[in-house]
Scaffold this motif. Structure first.
Motif, PDB file in Angstrom:
ATOM      1  N   ASP A 188       0.853  -1.188   0.000  1.00  0.00           N
ATOM      2  CA  ASP A 188       0.000   0.000   0.000  1.00  0.00           C
ATOM      3  C   ASP A 188       0.887   1.235   0.000  1.00  0.00           C
ATOM      4  O   ASP A 188       1.987   1.218   0.555  1.00  0.00           O
ATOM      5  CB  ASP A 188      -0.927   0.013   1.218  1.00  0.00           C
ATOM      6  N   ALA A 189       0.398   2.319  -0.616  1.00  0.00           N
ATOM      7  CA  ALA A 189       1.189   3.544  -0.738  1.00  0.00           C
ATOM      8  C   ALA A 189       0.691   4.678   0.145  1.00  0.00           C
ATOM      9  O   ALA A 189       1.040   5.836  -0.079  1.00  0.00           O
ATOM     10  CB  ALA A 189       1.245   4.001  -2.202  1.00  0.00           C
ATOM     11  N   GLY A 190      -0.118   4.375   1.158  1.00  0.00           N
ATOM     12  CA  GLY A 190      -0.382   5.370   2.190  1.00  0.00           C
ATOM     13  C   GLY A 190      -1.705   6.095   2.125  1.00  0.00           C
ATOM     14  O   GLY A 190      -2.452   6.016   1.158  1.00  0.00           O
ATOM     15  N   ASP A 191      -1.975   6.840   3.193  1.00  0.00           N
ATOM     16  CA  ASP A 191      -3.238   7.536   3.479  1.00  0.00           C
ATOM     17  C   ASP A 191      -4.344   6.509   3.735  1.00  0.00           C
ATOM     18  O   ASP A 191      -5.261   6.326   2.933  1.00  0.00           O
ATOM     19  CB  ASP A 191      -3.634   8.503   2.365  1.00  0.00           C
ATOM     20  N   THR A 192      -4.254   5.889   4.894  1.00  0.00           N
ATOM     21  CA  THR A 192      -5.147   4.788   5.233  1.00  0.00           C
ATOM     22  C   THR A 192      -6.097   5.117   6.370  1.00  0.00           C
ATOM     23  O   THR A 192      -7.277   4.763   6.314  1.00  0.00           O
ATOM     24  CB  THR A 192      -4.314   3.546   5.639  1.00  0.00           C
ATOM     25  N   ILE A 193      -5.638   5.810   7.409  1.00  0.00           N
ATOM     26  CA  ILE A 193      -6.409   5.846   8.656  1.00  0.00           C
ATOM     27  C   ILE A 193      -7.288   7.069   8.813  1.00  0.00           C
ATOM     28  O   ILE A 193      -7.984   7.199   9.819  1.00  0.00           O
ATOM     29  CB  ILE A 193      -5.477   5.714   9.882  1.00  0.00           C
ATOM     30  N   GLN A 194      -7.305   7.968   7.840  1.00  0.00           N
ATOM     31  CA  GLN A 194      -8.122   9.174   7.933  1.00  0.00           C
ATOM     32  C   GLN A 194      -8.939   9.321   6.663  1.00  0.00           C
ATOM     33  O   GLN A 194      -8.488   8.938   5.587  1.00  0.00           O
ATOM     34  CB  GLN A 194      -7.232  10.406   8.129  1.00  0.00           C
ATOM     35  N   GLY A 195     -10.145   9.887   6.787  1.00  0.00           N
ATOM     36  CA  GLY A 195     -10.881  10.209   5.574  1.00  0.00           C
ATOM     37  C   GLY A 195     -12.373   9.992   5.624  1.00  0.00           C
ATOM     38  O   GLY A 195     -13.113  10.605   4.861  1.00  0.00           O
ATOM     39  N   THR A 196     -12.872   9.114   6.493  1.00  0.00           N
ATOM     40  CA  THR A 196     -14.306   8.903   6.639  1.00  0.00           C
ATOM     41  C   THR A 196     -14.663   9.000   8.120  1.00  0.00           C
ATOM     42  O   THR A 196     -13.785   8.965   8.983  1.00  0.00           O
ATOM     43  CB  THR A 196     -14.729   7.518   6.127  1.00  0.00           C
ATOM     44  N   PRO A 197     -15.952   9.074   8.445  1.00  0.00           N
ATOM     45  CA  PRO A 197     -16.338   9.031   9.859  1.00  0.00           C
ATOM     46  C   PRO A 197     -15.839   7.784  10.586  1.00  0.00           C
ATOM     47  O   PRO A 197     -15.654   7.829  11.800  1.00  0.00           O
ATOM     48  CB  PRO A 197     -17.868   9.060   9.788  1.00  0.00           C
TER      49      PRO A 197
END
Length: 611
Positions: free
Chosen positions: A114-123
């Motif tokens: 995976d290339a990142g930005d996983t744990i933030q972004g939705t409720p």
């Protein structure tokens, strides 16, 4: 070799994951062969073995920018995800695709990164970071649970991994079965990686053949030090992507790797959103051009869908194959490599990349089960009613009109800051506020307003801050923001949808001020558009001082707006803006535009209002 890097000498197996869920769930209504063939699998020219050589095919899969999308679900609409492109999202869909590639190629001849930005972004991500934080409860983070169940081999860190602070990030990494990589995120003031820089995986090539050694280098984005300055300042520096790769790739080669993969959280445009003070933000193609010995690059960050990009290295003339999978799990990138073995050495004889569309499969039931209880808790949370709106409030025209729904954000920010600075020397200064139209689809219905509605309006996990700007600085700031509009002739037809996003400026970088009044003359060239800047019906003086309520992304320099990053900061209580809106609405009980909506800015052409 520094002990930040690890060397996995154990051939991959098809053992079940630790969670106990099967990885063998099949597609619904589509065979492995049909899905992969439709996506381009096996379309590359077949490698021809030289005399005495043995050809082995491997697949390297990759995702990026999952942004806490576990399931094919839209929390803001409280329904299955849909869009005009008929895309599907979520790691449960990705798992079905991964299962099929593994079934087709053989589990022992595939890797998944995976290339990142996983744990933030939705409720979902927000809830388990702030409302019911896993760092307090001891629960497994839903994105860690899914990554483990799918069986990732390594994950690179994206800039949004740093949003909730280093302690939270460290906790998430500790829950992962796979290593988290970021070679260029170093202990402040050093060149020593704070996270693992790379790993080496051994892939089983077949009876009588040595393992194929695949090294993957992880790189994160230099913008972390701006966007999450409060979390990393004095603790973590983020070095240049290209220079860091040039340091570590030779180390990997000396360790005897046969294939070098880079997983980098950077787009491929060569451009930056934060100016020239930091290393290039979107450096993936530069990496391919300038660092020899890289074979394939998995990249992300820009949220584009680029199944295959081929870049020629300037030094060696070799071609580097790159792929960026579409955001949120909409695509799985698949690199197809043929390697030949002879005289004791593996060499790559062909390589290509393509992507597989998540809308060709159904959710993997095992991956749904992994997060179902946590998902259900978030659904219940976002459907909690907090207030009653006296009328429908829509953000549909917020990019070209002063709307009540965006004024509500500014109103809450002003009231929160005023309360916080009471009794301080700055309490006598006028308090103004900045907000941007994050989501044109946001709506408060007439009647019951839920957390879901507020989260749909304020979709980012920003915190509230306040700084002091002068009148002249506010004028500069507004001129910079107004570059968002195309230059439009005074007599041109009124078509505001076609006037926005000039210079590829996203909606979230069009800031609107409340508390001062002003006109934006879009018939004028960029930089000469702000007219009639007033406060309390009087012209704003260049040296007049204002307290400005602003989010942490903007205050830290995100978007490159002038003055704000260097302005004196007077308030930073780490209050999440979305939570402040929820709390304010809940306390008031009613959302009535008559209490807060003031039309304080407008678009004009040659001095004549557009609307």
């Amino acid at each position: 070799m520094p002990d930040h890097a690890s060397d996995d000498l154990t051939p991959l197996t098809d053992d079940p994951p630790r969670s106990g869920f099967s990885r063998r769930t099949l597609l619904v209504g589509a065979s492995a062969a049909s899905v992969l063939a439709a996506a381009g699998w096996g379309a590359a020219p077949k490698a021809v073995a030289a005399p005495g050589e043995k050809i082995v095919k491997i697949a390297i899969m990759g995702t990026s920018d999952i942004h806490s999308n576990a399931l094919n679900w839209d929390y803001y609409k409280d329904a299955a995800y849909t869009d005009s492109g008929k895309n599907a999202i979520g790691l449960a869909r990705v798992s079905s695709l991964v299962n099929q590639v593994r079934a087709d190629v053989g589990r022992e001849r595939t890797l998944l990164f995976d290339a990142g930005d996983t744990i933030q972004g939705t409720p979902l991500g927000f809830y388990y970071a702030t409302v019911e934080p896993v760092t307090s409860t001891g629960a497994i983070h839903p994105m860690a649970a899914q990554f483990n169940a799918i069986g990732y081999d390594a994950v690179a860190l994206g800039n949004h991994e740093f949003n909730y602070g280093l302690d939270f990030l460290d906790n998430w990494i500790s829950q992962l079965d796979a290593p988290a990589l970021a070679a260029n995120a170093v202990h402040a003031g050093t060149t020593v990686p704070r996270f693992e820089p790379f790993i080496i995986k051994n892939m089983h090539a077949g009876a009588g053949l040595p393992a194929i050694r695949v090294g993957v280098l992880g790189l994160t984005n230099p913008g972390v030090v701006i966007w999450d300055k409060a979390n990393v300042s004095g603790k973590v520096d983020v070095l240049d992507v290209v220079e860091t790769a040039a340091r570590w790739v030779p180390v990997m080669r000396r360790r005897g790797v046969d294939v070098i993969v880079v997983s980098v959280h950077a787009g491929d445009s060569g451009l930056s959103s934060y100016g020239s003070d930091l290393p290039v933000e979107n450096a993936a193609a530069l990496l391919a051009e300038e660092v020899p010995e890289i074979d394939v690059i998995l990249f992300g960050h820009a949220h584009n869908d680029k199944p295959q990009v081929v870049v020629t290295n300037k030094t060696t003339g070799n071609q580097v194959v790159m792929s960026e999978p579409a955001k949120w799990g909409q695509r799985l990138s698949v690199f197809e490599l043929d390697l030949a073995f002879s005289r004791g050495t593996w060499r790559i004889v062909s390589k290509s990349a393509h992507s597989v569309n998540a809308n060709t499969v159904e959710d993997d039931p095992a991956l749904v089960a992994v997060v179902k209880a946590q998902h259900d808790a978030v659904v219940a949370y976002v459907n909690t009613a907090v207030a009653t709106s006296t009328e429908v409030l829509s953000a549909a025209e917020s990019c070209w009109k002063d709307t009540a729904i965006l004024d509500y954000v500014n109103h809450v920010q002003v009231e929160t800051v005023k309360k916080a600075i009471a009794g301080t020397p700055e309490a006598s200064l006028p308090v103004v506020s900045i907000a941007a139209p994050f989501n044109r689809a946001a709506t408060f219905p007439a009647g019951q307003v839920t957390i879901k509605d507020i989260a749909g309006l304020y979709i980012y996990d920003n915190t509230l801050m306040a700084s002091v700007l002068t009148g002249a600085q506010i004028k500069d700031y507004l001129e910079y923001s107004a570059k968002y509009f195309q230059q439009v002739a005074p007599a041109a037809a009124v078509a505001p949808e076609t006037w926005t996003n000039a210079l590829n400026t996203p909606d979230y970088n069009y800031d609107q001020f409340s508390g001062v009044t002003y006109d934006i003359d879009i018939s004028q060239p960029q930089g000469s558009r702000i007219l009639n800047l007033k406060y309390d019906n009087a012209d704003v003086a260049p040296d007049q001082r204002f307290v400005v309520a602003v989010n942490n992304y903007r205050q830290s320099g995100g978007g490159g707006f002038p003055h704000i990053a260097a302005a004196p900061m007077i308030y930073n209580a780490q209050v999440a803006i979305r939570e402040a809106i929820v709390a304010y609405a809940s306390a008031a009980g009613t959302i009535d535009p008559a209490d807060f909506h003031v039309v304080n800015w407008q678009l004009v052409r040659a001095g004549t209002p557009v609307f």
